[in-house]
Design a protein around this motif. Structure first.
Motif, mmCIF file in Angstrom:
data_model
loop_
_atom_site.group_PDB
_atom_site.id
_atom_site.type_symbol
_atom_site.label_atom_id
_atom_site.label_comp_id
_atom_site.label_asym_id
_atom_site.label_seq_id
_atom_site.Cartn_x
_atom_site.Cartn_y
_atom_site.Cartn_z
ATOM 1 N N LEU A 33 30.032 -34.954 26.921
ATOM 2 C CA LEU A 33 29.535 -34.540 25.607
ATOM 3 C C LEU A 33 30.394 -35.116 24.486
ATOM 4 O O LEU A 33 29.882 -35.479 23.418
ATOM 5 N N GLU A 34 31.697 -35.198 24.721
ATOM 6 C CA GLU A 34 32.595 -35.794 23.722
ATOM 7 C C GLU A 34 32.238 -37.265 23.496
ATOM 8 O O GLU A 34 32.229 -37.750 22.364
ATOM 9 N N GLU A 35 31.916 -37.941 24.574
ATOM 10 C CA GLU A 35 31.547 -39.358 24.514
ATOM 11 C C GLU A 35 30.325 -39.577 23.620
ATOM 12 O O GLU A 35 30.258 -40.554 22.875
ATOM 13 N N LEU A 36 29.368 -38.659 23.682
ATOM 14 C CA LEU A 36 28.125 -38.803 22.921
ATOM 15 C C LEU A 36 28.133 -38.013 21.615
ATOM 16 O O LEU A 36 27.141 -38.031 20.885
ATOM 17 N N ASP A 37 29.240 -37.329 21.324
ATOM 18 C CA ASP A 37 29.347 -36.497 20.120
ATOM 19 C C ASP A 37 28.222 -35.455 20.071
ATOM 20 O O ASP A 37 27.552 -35.276 19.055
ATOM 21 N N VAL A 38 28.014 -34.781 21.191
ATOM 22 C CA VAL A 38 26.998 -33.728 21.296
ATOM 23 C C VAL A 38 27.713 -32.392 21.470
ATOM 24 O O VAL A 38 28.661 -32.279 22.244
ATOM 25 N N TYR A 207 23.609 -36.879 41.581
ATOM 26 C CA TYR A 207 22.244 -37.010 41.057
ATOM 27 C C TYR A 207 22.085 -36.175 39.784
ATOM 28 O O TYR A 207 21.539 -36.652 38.773
ATOM 29 N N ALA A 208 22.540 -34.924 39.828
ATOM 30 C CA ALA A 208 22.425 -34.053 38.660
ATOM 31 C C ALA A 208 23.187 -34.640 37.471
ATOM 32 O O ALA A 208 22.714 -34.586 36.330
ATOM 33 N N ARG A 209 24.360 -35.209 37.714
ATOM 34 C CA ARG A 209 25.129 -35.819 36.625
ATOM 35 C C ARG A 209 24.363 -36.985 36.004
ATOM 36 O O ARG A 209 24.260 -37.097 34.771
ATOM 37 N N ARG A 210 23.806 -37.842 36.839
ATOM 38 C CA ARG A 210 23.063 -38.994 36.311
ATOM 39 C C ARG A 210 21.852 -38.557 35.501
ATOM 40 O O ARG A 210 21.563 -39.119 34.445
ATOM 41 N N MET A 211 21.151 -37.534 35.989
ATOM 42 C CA MET A 211 19.961 -37.076 35.273
ATOM 43 C C MET A 211 20.326 -36.396 33.955
ATOM 44 O O MET A 211 19.619 -36.557 32.958
ATOM 45 N N LEU A 212 21.414 -35.629 33.940
ATOM 46 C CA LEU A 212 21.812 -35.006 32.677
ATOM 47 C C LEU A 212 22.164 -36.082 31.655
ATOM 48 O O LEU A 212 21.742 -36.000 30.492
ATOM 49 N N GLU A 213 22.932 -37.081 32.073
ATOM 50 C CA GLU A 213 23.264 -38.184 31.163
ATOM 51 C C GLU A 213 21.992 -38.837 30.629
ATOM 52 O O GLU A 213 21.868 -39.094 29.428
ATOM 53 N N GLU A 214 21.046 -39.091 31.522
ATOM 54 C CA GLU A 214 19.817 -39.766 31.114
ATOM 55 C C GLU A 214 19.010 -38.926 30.135
ATOM 56 O O GLU A 214 18.510 -39.423 29.124
ATOM 57 N N VAL A 215 18.892 -37.638 30.411
ATOM 58 C CA VAL A 215 18.105 -36.757 29.551
ATOM 59 C C VAL A 215 18.736 -36.621 28.169
ATOM 60 O O VAL A 215 18.046 -36.670 27.145
ATOM 61 N N ILE A 216 20.056 -36.446 28.119
ATOM 62 C CA ILE A 216 20.725 -36.303 26.825
ATOM 63 C C ILE A 216 20.606 -37.594 26.015
ATOM 64 O O ILE A 216 20.313 -37.572 24.809
#
Length: 237
Positions: A33-38, A207-216
């Motif tokens: 989240l820090e990386e994307l400023d979210v 898998y969950a990590r990749r999908m969360l990154e993709e969705v955000i």
């Protein structure tokens, strides 16, 4: 749009003495989240806050919101009203030593209706203990006894469906109001065991990590903005 995480023991009640989600999943979430400023809202149990104060302080230091997820993830609808209220009040006491908590989410999204006014009496302004995907639950925020009830709009395991379906269900094009919620333990690998429901272990970890990154990232590409649940009264009216 609101991004929320329930910070609790691993997959309760199946692994409630394990905290890999807090120890491994939560730091990964905070870094991402820090990386994307979210910014997100983290509903934390009181016992997790006592056990991992440094991580709770890091949540706050990074500009996220801290909310209460009860004291120890015990079901509030399975205890007396007096016990349930004591559970909530004690969680608020612990968490408010880190942050001025004004948001609440009951374990398992199970909050007896007659406790809603008691939340207001204890300084809680927003409750996210209802689910828009459940029959009879509100589909949008609604004021009840001085508390804005903000429903989660998709169940957390949606992120772990096959990719195309996960994207479509997690970020429906037509929905203007949206509350996503996840658990840090979902982003660690949960072992498949005979007594576990499939939605507990399926596609957890990488898998969950990749999908969360993709969705955000997809949400940001669409111009969506993530807000803190505590700001919902101002945003939703």
């Amino acid at each position: 749009m609101f991004l929320t995480f329930d910070v609790e023991p691993d997959a309760p009640p199946y692994q409630s003495s394990s905290y890999r989600g807090v120890e491994e999943g939560l730091p990964w979430i905070l870094h991402f989240l820090e990386e994307l400023d979210v910014k997100a809202t983290f509903f934390v149990t009181g016992t997790v806050a006592e056990r991992y104060p440094d991580l709770v302080e890091e949540i706050v230091e990074r500009g996220h919101e801290l909310g209460s997820h009860g004291l120890d993830h015990s079901r509030l609808d399975k205890m007396s009203r007096e016990e349930a209220l004591d559970n909530i009040v004690e969680s608020l006491r612990i968490l408010r030593s880190f942050y001025p908590v004004r948001s609440f989410r009951a374990p398992n999204l199970q909050l007896p209706e007659d406790l809603v006014p008691r939340l207001a009496e204890n300084g809680v302004v927003v409750d996210s203990s209802i689910a828009a995907y459940k029959p009879g639950h509100p589909k949008a925020p609604v004021w009840v006894n001085g508390v804005l009830r903000v429903p989660a709009t998709v169940t957390s395991s949606t992120i772990r469906l096959p990719a195309r379906l996960a994207r479509r269900m997690t970020l429906p094009e037509s929905r203007s109001f949206h509350v996503l919620f996840y658990h840090p333990w979902e982003f660690t690998r949960v072992k498949r065991r005979p007594l576990y429901r499939p939605d507990v272990w399926a596609r957890t970890g990488g898998y969950a990590r990749r999908m969360l990154e993709e969705v955000i990232r997809l949400a940001l590409d669409r111009g969506l903005r993530f807000e803190l649940v505590g700001n919902a009264p101002r945003l939703c009216g």
